[in-house]
Scaffold this active site. Structure first.
Site, mmCIF file in Angstrom:
data_model
loop_
_atom_site.group_PDB
_atom_site.id
_atom_site.type_symbol
_atom_site.label_atom_id
_atom_site.label_comp_id
_atom_site.label_asym_id
_atom_site.label_seq_id
_atom_site.Cartn_x
_atom_site.Cartn_y
_atom_site.Cartn_z
ATOM 1 N N LYS A 174 0.849 -1.194 0.000
ATOM 2 C CA LYS A 174 0.000 0.000 0.000
ATOM 3 C C LYS A 174 0.881 1.239 0.000
ATOM 4 C CE LYS A 174 -1.740 2.977 2.644
ATOM 5 N NZ LYS A 174 -1.761 4.139 1.751
ATOM 6 N N GLU A 249 10.419 2.059 9.898
ATOM 7 C CA GLU A 249 11.379 3.092 9.483
ATOM 8 C C GLU A 249 10.660 4.424 9.636
ATOM 9 O OE1 GLU A 249 14.489 2.838 8.296
ATOM 10 O OE2 GLU A 249 14.609 0.661 8.217
ATOM 11 N N CYS A 283 13.712 11.678 5.120
ATOM 12 C CA CYS A 283 13.723 11.266 6.524
ATOM 13 C C CYS A 283 15.077 11.517 7.179
ATOM 14 C CB CYS A 283 13.336 9.808 6.641
ATOM 15 S SG CYS A 283 14.271 8.744 5.552
ATOM 16 N N GLU A 384 9.900 16.879 13.859
ATOM 17 C CA GLU A 384 10.282 16.798 12.460
ATOM 18 C C GLU A 384 9.368 17.696 11.636
ATOM 19 O OE1 GLU A 384 9.227 13.169 10.494
ATOM 20 O OE2 GLU A 384 11.201 13.011 9.586
HETATM 21 P P1 NDP Z 1 2.517 8.710 7.124
HETATM 22 O O1 NDP Z 1 2.951 8.047 8.348
HETATM 23 O O2 NDP Z 1 1.376 9.640 7.185
HETATM 24 O O3 NDP Z 1 2.122 7.650 5.988
HETATM 25 C C1 NDP Z 1 2.958 6.621 5.574
HETATM 26 C C2 NDP Z 1 2.101 5.514 5.004
HETATM 27 O O4 NDP Z 1 1.295 4.971 6.041
HETATM 28 C C3 NDP Z 1 1.136 5.997 3.936
HETATM 29 O O5 NDP Z 1 1.000 4.994 2.954
HETATM 30 C C4 NDP Z 1 -0.142 6.166 4.725
HETATM 31 O O6 NDP Z 1 -1.290 6.153 3.937
HETATM 32 C C5 NDP Z 1 -0.065 4.986 5.645
HETATM 33 N N1 NDP Z 1 -0.908 5.060 6.826
HETATM 34 C C6 NDP Z 1 -1.399 6.162 7.447
HETATM 35 N N2 NDP Z 1 -2.147 5.797 8.512
HETATM 36 C C7 NDP Z 1 -2.142 4.451 8.565
HETATM 37 C C8 NDP Z 1 -2.720 3.470 9.426
HETATM 38 N N3 NDP Z 1 -3.476 3.813 10.476
HETATM 39 N N4 NDP Z 1 -2.488 2.180 9.179
HETATM 40 C C9 NDP Z 1 -1.732 1.782 8.150
HETATM 41 N N5 NDP Z 1 -1.163 2.668 7.282
HETATM 42 C C10 NDP Z 1 -1.344 3.980 7.497
HETATM 43 O O7 NDP Z 1 3.795 9.363 6.541
HETATM 44 P P2 NDP Z 1 3.911 10.273 5.276
HETATM 45 O O8 NDP Z 1 3.345 9.599 4.087
HETATM 46 O O9 NDP Z 1 3.372 11.598 5.668
HETATM 47 O O10 NDP Z 1 5.495 10.315 5.075
HETATM 48 C C11 NDP Z 1 6.282 11.190 5.751
HETATM 49 C C12 NDP Z 1 6.867 10.560 6.985
HETATM 50 O O11 NDP Z 1 7.591 9.380 6.653
HETATM 51 C C13 NDP Z 1 7.874 11.462 7.651
HETATM 52 O O12 NDP Z 1 7.611 11.564 9.014
HETATM 53 C C14 NDP Z 1 9.223 10.788 7.413
HETATM 54 O O13 NDP Z 1 10.155 10.999 8.381
HETATM 55 C C15 NDP Z 1 8.859 9.373 7.295
HETATM 56 N N6 NDP Z 1 9.812 8.689 6.439
HETATM 57 C C16 NDP Z 1 10.770 7.894 7.012
HETATM 58 C C17 NDP Z 1 11.727 7.275 6.242
HETATM 59 C C18 NDP Z 1 12.768 6.376 6.838
HETATM 60 O O14 NDP Z 1 13.480 5.706 6.112
HETATM 61 N N7 NDP Z 1 12.915 6.304 8.136
HETATM 62 C C19 NDP Z 1 11.742 7.437 4.789
HETATM 63 C C20 NDP Z 1 10.698 8.275 4.290
HETATM 64 C C21 NDP Z 1 9.763 8.871 5.105
HETATM 65 P P3 NDP Z 1 -1.883 7.495 3.280
HETATM 66 O O15 NDP Z 1 -0.868 8.556 3.372
HETATM 67 O O16 NDP Z 1 -2.187 7.080 1.915
HETATM 68 O O17 NDP Z 1 -3.097 7.823 4.071
#
Ligand code: NDP
Length: 489
Positions: A174, A249, A283, A384
C-alpha cells in the site's frame, strides 16, 4: 485498465471509488485512479495468503528468485525515463532527481537479486552427538504488508519489495494515497519478469481505510512500514493483538555537526544539500545544524546567502534546484512549525514564507528557511518538520556538540564535519543514530544497512540485515537413530 492488482488480476475497487492524483507543482490532474476499500484489502490479503500457502513462490529455489529480481532490475533500467516522469508528476520532484532514484532502485533490486542467488545462509550445527543431524535454515516470514510514504515512493517500495520477494514471501503493498503510479508500474514489471500470480498484490487508498486492515488482519504475518512516528506507533499497536513481526522506518531530526576546523566550502555546500534536498522531505535530512561558536557567524552568513539563491520550480524546469512540498496540508504543517519556532525566539535569517513568484502560485512551494539562534527546547528543534527548514544551534566544544546532537527522541542519521580524524571518530562513536556520515551527508549504498534507533524505529532495510528482516530462522533436529529414553521409567 484498472489500477488495483490482486491475485494476478488488474481490478477496480469493489465499491467503485476513485481518486484524482494531482501534481503538487501546479495542481494539474495527473490521472484518476481506483481507490480501494476494506473489501479490496481483504481480497488482496487472501490472495497473498493463498500464494504463500499453496503457490510456488516460497518454494522456488533461491537462485531462481534471485534471477527474477535481476530481471526486474533490467526492466527498471529499460523503463527508467517513463518511471522517473511518473514519479515526478506524483511527487513534484525534479525529473533529474527521480532519474537518480530510478538508478538507485535498479541497484537495490540488483543487490538483493545477487544476495538471494548467492544463498548460503543455512548452516549445520554441531549437536554434540554423531547420531544427530542438526541444521539451522532460513525461511520466508509469510504474508507481508508493505506500507510506504510519498517522499521517495518507488525507492522506499523497492527497499521492501526486493528483499521480501528475495526471501520468498508474498506481499500486499500500500503506497501513499498521493503517489500511486510507480507502484502500479512496478506490478507490471514484476509480472513481466515472471513472478507467479498472487505473490505481489497492490491496493491503493488511504491509511485509515486500506492501510489499517493490512496491519490488523490475522492472515498477515509481518508489517514493514516507512512513514511518520505517529502512524508508526499506531501500526505497532494494531499489530500487537496478533503478534505480527513489525519493522518500522520512522522519521528523524538529524544533527549536522560542524566544527570550526572544517573545509569551509565543502561543509557549507553539504549543509545546504543536507537540509534542502527534495525541499527537506527526506527522513534523513540534516535539519539541525550544530555549528561551533567560533565559526557560527561566517558559516551561517554564507549558508543564508546560498539558501536565498536556490531556485524553485516544477519537475521539468531545467533551472529549478528544488521543487514543491507534497500537498497544501503538508505546507500548512511546515508553516505552523516555523511560526512556532519564531514564537519561541528563533531568529529568521531567510525564507519563512511562500515564494512571491506568481508562476509558482499553483504549487505548494515554500522558501528555503533558516532559523538561527535556536535552543534545544524549541518545538521547531525537537519535532520533524519534513520541510525546507533548518534550525541552527551553537556549541562550544565536542562534549556539548554530542550532547546537543543526541538530545532528540529520534536516531535515524547524523553527520560530523572536522579535519581532525580522531575527533570525527570519537563523535561518530557517540552519536545514537543508525547512520553517521563523516565529512559528508546523505550518501548510502544498498550493501549497507539503513534504519533507526530510539523512536526512529527498529529493523533494518538494505544490506544482509535487510534480507534477514524478511526471514524466519528454523532449527531442524534429526535424530538418525532414535532409541527409547526411558525417562519416565
Ligand atoms: P505517514 O505516516 O502519514 O504515511 C505513511 C504511510 O502509512 C502511507 O501509505 C499512509 O497512507 C499509511 N498510513 C497512514 N495511517 C495508517 C494506518 N493507520 N495504518 C496503516 N497505514 C497507514 O507518513 P507520510 O506519508 O506523511 O510520510 C512522511 C513521513 O515518513 C515522515 O515523518 C518521514 O520521516 C517518514 N519517512 C521515514 C523514512 C525512513 O526511512 N525512516 C523514509 C521516508 C519517510 P496514506 O498517506 O495514503 O493515508
Amino acid at each position: 485498465m484498472p489500477d488495483l492488482f490482486i491475485g494476478g488480476e488488474w481490478t477496480a475497487a469493489v465499491d467503485g471509488n476513485v481518486r484524482e492524483i494531482r501534481c503538487p507543482a501546479d495542481g494539474t490532474l495527473v490521472a484518476v485512479i481506483d481507490e480501494a476499500g476494506p473489501k479490496d484489502a481483504a481480497a488482496a490479503i487472501a490472495a497473498a495468503r493463498d500464494a504463500f500457502d499453496s503457490g510456488p513462490w516460497p518454494h522456488t529455489p533461491a537462485a531462481e528468485r534471485g534471477r527474477l529480481l535481476l530481471r526486474v532490475a533490467d526492466l527498471l533500467e529499460r523503463d527508467k525515463d517513463v518511471l522517473a516522469r511518473a514519479e515526478s508528476l506524483d511527487t513534484g520532484k525534479r525529473q533529474v532527481e527521480s532519474e537518480y532514484d530510478m538508478d538507485d532502485i535498479a541497484a537495490c533490486f540488483r543487490y538483493f537479486g545477487n544476495l538471494t542467488a548467492s544463498g548460503g545462509t543455512d548452516r549445520v550445527v554441531d549437536a554434540g552427538n554423531p547420531q544427530v543431524d542438526s541444521r539451522v535454515v532460513h525461511e520466508p516470514v509469510g504474508v507481508c504488508s508493505l506500507i510506504t510514504p510519498w517522499n521517495y515512493p518507488l525507492l522506499q517500495t523497492a527497499w521492501k519489495v526486493a528483499p521480501a520477494l528475495g526471501a520468498g514471501n508474498t506481499f500486499v503493498l500500500k503506497p501513499s494515497e498521493l503517489t500511486p503510479h510507480t507502484a502500479i508500474m512496478l506490478m507490471r514489471l514484476l509480472t513481466e519478469a515472471g513472478l507467479p500470480a498472487g505473490a505481489a498484490n497492490l491496493v491503493l487508498g488511504t491509511g485509515p481505510v486500506v492501510g489499517a486492515p493490512l496491519t490488523e488482519d490475522p492472515h498477515v504475518d509481518m508489517v514493514s512500514f516507512t512513514g511518520g512516528l505517529v502512524t508508526g506507533r499506531r501500526i505497532m499497536a494494531a499489530a500487537a493483538p496478533t503478534v505480527k513481526k513489525v519493522a518500522l522506518e520512522l522519521g528523524g531530526k538529524n544533527p549536522n555537526i560542524v566544527f570550526a576546523d572544517v573545509d569551509f566550502d565543502a561543509a557549507v555546500d553539504h549543509a545546504l544539500m543536507a537540509v534542502f534536498l527534495h525541499s527537506g522531505q527526506v527522513c534523513s535530512a540534516g535539519a539541525r545544524l550544530l555549528v561551533q561558536n567560533t565559526l557560527h557567524d561566517r558559516f551561517v552568513d554564507e549558508l543564508v546567502t546560498r539558501a536565498r539563491a536556490i531556485r524553485l520550480g516544477g519537475p521539468f524546469d531545467p533551472d529549478a534546484r528544488a521543487g514543491p512540498l507534497i500537498s497544501a496540508e503538508h505546507r500548512q504543517k511546515v508553516e505552523a512549525y516555523v511560526a512556532a519556532g519564531l514564537a519561541e525566539g528563533a531568529v529568521l535569517r531567510c525564507g519563512g514564507t511562500r515564494p512571491a513568484d506568481p508562476a509558482l502560485a499553483g504549487g505548494y512551494y515554500y522558501l528555503p528557511t533558516v532559523l538561527d539562534e535556536c535552543t534545544p527546547g524549541m518545538s521547531v528543534v525537537r519535532d520533524e518538520s519534513f520541510g525546507p527548514v533548518l534550525t541552527v544551534e551553537r556549541f562550544r566544544d565536542e562534549e556539548e556538540a554530542v550532547a546537543l546532537a543526541n538530545d532528540t527522541m529520534y536516531g535515524l542519521a547524523g553527520a560530523v564535519w572536522s579535519q581532525d580524524a580522531g575527533r570525527t571518530h570519537r563523535v561518530a562513536a557517540r552519536l545514537r543514530a543508525g547512520t553517521v556520515w563523516i565529512n559528508d551527508f546523505h550518501p548510502y549504498v544498498p550493501q549497507a544497512e539503513w534504519g533507526g534507533v530510539k523512536q526512529s524505529g527498529f529493523g533494518r532495510e538494505l544490506g544482509p540485515a535487510g534480507l534477514a528482516e524478511y526471514r524466519e530462522t528454523k532449527h531442524i533436529w534429526r535424530n538418525l537413530e532414535p532409541k527409547p529414553q526411558r525417562w519416565f521409567e
